[in-house]
Write a protein that holds these residues in place. Structure first.
Motif, short mmCIF file in Angstrom:
data_model
loop_
_atom_site.label_atom_id
_atom_site.label_comp_id
_atom_site.label_asym_id
_atom_site.label_seq_id
_atom_site.Cartn_x
_atom_site.Cartn_y
_atom_site.Cartn_z
N SER A 1 0.23 -14.75 -16.81
CA SER A 1 0.45 -13.29 -16.01
C SER A 1 -0.87 -12.60 -15.25
O SER A 1 -1.88 -13.08 -15.56
CB SER A 1 0.99 -12.23 -16.97
OG SER A 1 -0.07 -11.79 -17.82
N SER B 1 5.34 -9.80 -21.64
CA SER B 1 6.30 -8.94 -21.84
C SER B 1 7.40 -9.26 -20.84
O SER B 1 8.68 -8.71 -21.21
CB SER B 1 5.75 -7.32 -21.46
OG SER B 1 5.23 -7.34 -20.18
N THR C 1 2.38 -11.10 -6.71
CA THR C 1 1.11 -11.10 -5.99
C THR C 1 0.47 -12.59 -6.54
O THR C 1 -0.72 -12.79 -6.26
CB THR C 1 0.00 -10.06 -6.43
OG1 THR C 1 0.35 -9.68 -7.83
CG2 THR C 1 0.56 -8.88 -5.70
N GLY D 1 2.19 -3.52 -1.23
CA GLY D 1 1.99 -3.79 -2.68
C GLY D 1 3.12 -4.43 -3.26
O GLY D 1 3.25 -4.50 -4.58
P1 FAD Z 1 1.78 -6.94 -21.16
O1 FAD Z 1 2.97 -6.29 -20.55
O2 FAD Z 1 0.58 -6.38 -21.75
O3 FAD Z 1 2.77 -7.84 -22.45
C1 FAD Z 1 1.96 -8.42 -23.30
C2 FAD Z 1 3.02 -8.87 -24.43
O4 FAD Z 1 2.69 -9.70 -25.36
C3 FAD Z 1 4.09 -7.74 -25.27
O5 FAD Z 1 5.33 -8.16 -24.83
C4 FAD Z 1 3.52 -7.89 -26.45
O6 FAD Z 1 4.79 -7.64 -27.13
C5 FAD Z 1 3.33 -9.45 -26.64
N1 FAD Z 1 2.42 -9.87 -27.70
C6 FAD Z 1 1.48 -9.19 -28.37
N2 FAD Z 1 0.77 -9.82 -29.33
C7 FAD Z 1 1.47 -11.16 -29.16
C8 FAD Z 1 1.49 -12.40 -30.29
N3 FAD Z 1 0.67 -12.23 -31.14
N4 FAD Z 1 2.21 -13.41 -29.95
C9 FAD Z 1 3.39 -13.28 -29.10
N5 FAD Z 1 3.49 -12.03 -28.30
C10 FAD Z 1 2.53 -11.22 -28.18
N6 FAD Z 1 2.19 -9.21 -13.10
C11 FAD Z 1 2.22 -10.84 -13.02
O7 FAD Z 1 2.37 -11.32 -14.27
N7 FAD Z 1 2.13 -11.28 -11.72
C12 FAD Z 1 1.78 -10.58 -10.71
O8 FAD Z 1 2.13 -11.32 -9.55
C13 FAD Z 1 2.11 -9.20 -10.70
N8 FAD Z 1 1.99 -8.56 -9.43
C14 FAD Z 1 1.88 -7.07 -9.47
C15 FAD Z 1 2.08 -6.49 -8.22
C16 FAD Z 1 2.18 -5.20 -8.35
C17 FAD Z 1 2.23 -4.36 -6.99
C18 FAD Z 1 2.13 -4.34 -9.64
C19 FAD Z 1 2.31 -2.88 -9.58
C20 FAD Z 1 1.94 -5.08 -10.67
C21 FAD Z 1 2.03 -6.38 -10.79
N9 FAD Z 1 1.86 -7.10 -11.94
C22 FAD Z 1 1.95 -8.59 -11.96
C23 FAD Z 1 1.43 -6.74 -13.25
C24 FAD Z 1 2.93 -6.20 -14.10
O9 FAD Z 1 3.61 -5.32 -13.82
C25 FAD Z 1 2.55 -6.38 -15.54
O10 FAD Z 1 1.51 -5.46 -15.89
C26 FAD Z 1 2.15 -7.84 -16.19
O11 FAD Z 1 3.00 -8.69 -15.72
C27 FAD Z 1 2.08 -7.50 -17.73
O12 FAD Z 1 1.25 -8.97 -18.06
P2 FAD Z 1 1.67 -9.24 -19.51
O13 FAD Z 1 3.16 -9.48 -19.68
O14 FAD Z 1 0.79 -10.42 -19.84
O15 FAD Z 1 1.13 -8.27 -20.52
#
Ligand code: FAD
Length: 339
Positions: A254, A287, A272, A151
């Protein structure tokens, strides 16, 4: 010794092959990335770097492969190869491997590459490592193929000690493509080009292309500009699409945003998902988790827009805007359009 393992004479295998993937005359970027990386391998082993080109009307592609550093080019040029189908590609590739015995075969991990690689690896008993993100070779020509495992928690090194060829499908976008050398004297290189026998014809080909339904075929790994959305946009895509249009950028996401169903999975960036290296990457509501950053940290200029001033994405950004994306995007789009 390894020679008696499965009766394979390892010494009979030499050279590094790179598959150059062509569709309607267009070469997939990963092919040139692999050719550039292949140069590093042959610099160590002293072998030839061989480009393998399959398709129809390939003269321009063959020339570019030489300009990009292939020592030799093997060409299988025939209408049976256009459009792509797995059975003629697999049969042709297999015949070439069996006849010419390459030591290492690199194939882009595209839909096409992943589709036919197994048709070569299984009958030739090759060792095939899929989804490779790092490659190297040791002094004995043993390929070190590294890929995420468990993973993505570890990077596994996979060796193929007893079989040849050593095959790998390599993830697009992880290597730099390099530049063609346009000043070289390529008029005198006819001897570097070998037109191989085409071993398949239409009558033996069991699949037929009846219709092509083109869905979202955008290859985000080839985009120069990207607008990426995360969980923070809460399903409100419009400001992001507006900004992407003003920039002439592709929309990506993301994993969190893909999981929500806001953006198609083929557009996921990260461990991934896909690895991208655009000139410009604008992250909205992302984030900056390590698994996401891994897929975008080779981008040129990174702009992050996030409401949380402590969001880790800002550590990877050249420009950070602390604010609500729904506020910032229209203003950016407007000023871009006024320029
Ligand atoms: P969040 O972490 O929830 O972040 C959301 C962000 O938005 C926060 O920083 C918040 O402050 C901000 N926000 C909220 N409202 C607003 C607004 N109105 N305007 C501006 N900003 C705002 N993730 C990937 O992306 N790609 C992968 O390939 C991937 N592979 C993974 C593989 C494994 C084995 C694991 C365990 C995880 C993987 N992940 C992957 C998941 C990763 O760990 C995160 O959970 C994911 O990237 C979080 O997505 P995010 O930043 O969109 O969401």
């Amino acid at each position: 010794g390894a020679d008696d393992a499965g009766g394979i004479d390892l010494e009979a295998y030499a050279d590094v092959w790179v598959f150059v993937e062509v569709h309607d005359g267009d070469v997939m970027a990963v092919s040139w990335e692999l050719l550039e990386e292949g140069k590093k391998l042959t610099a160590k082993t002293g072998e030839d770097l061989v480009a393998l080109v399959i398709g129809e009307d390939l003269d321009a592609v063959v020339r570019e492969a030489l300009e990009r550093g292939a020592d030799r080019v093997l060409v299988a040029d025939d209408p049976v190869f256009e459009p792509y189908r797995a059975d003629p590609y697999g049969a042709q590739f297999r015949a070439m491997v069996e006849e010419r015995k390459p030591s290492i075969v690199l194939i882009g991990g595209t839909h096409t590459g992943r589709d036919f690689a197994g048709r070569v690896a299984v009958p030739t008993h090759a060792g095939l490592t899929a989804d490779v993100t790092e490659i190297d070779v040791d002094d004995d020509g043993l390929l070190q193929a590294r890929r995420p495992a468990f993973g993505g928690d570890i990077l596994a090194t996979i060796l193929c000690e007893e079989h040849r060829p050593q095959m790998a499908t390599v993830r697009p976008g992880v290597f730099e493509p390099g530049e063609p050398d346009l000043d070289g004297d390529f008029a005198t290189v006819d001897e570097a080009i070998t037109a191989v026998d085409v071993v398949v014809d239409e009558s033996e080909t069991i699949s037929e292309v009846l219709e092509r339904n083109v869905g979202d075929t955008t290859d985000i790994t080839e985009a120069d500009r990207i607008v990426a959305v995360g969980a923070g946009i809460e399903g409100d895509l419009e400001p992001a699409i507006d900004l992407a249009e003003a920039l002439g950028a592709e929309l990506v996401a993301s994993r969190a945003a893909v999981d929500e169903g806001w953006v198609d999975g083929s557009r996921q960036v990260g461990q991934t998902g896909k690895t991208v290296r655009p000139e410009l990457y604008v992250a909205l509501g992302i984030s900056g988790a390590i698994q996401h950053v891994e897929g975008m940290n080779k981008s040129g200029t990174v702009i992050a827009i996030n409401t949380d001033p402590n969001a880790p994405i800002f550590e990877h950004a050249d420009y950070g805007i602390v604010g609500d994306f729904a506020d910032v995007c229209p203003r950016l789009a407007k000023s871009l359009r006024e320029r």
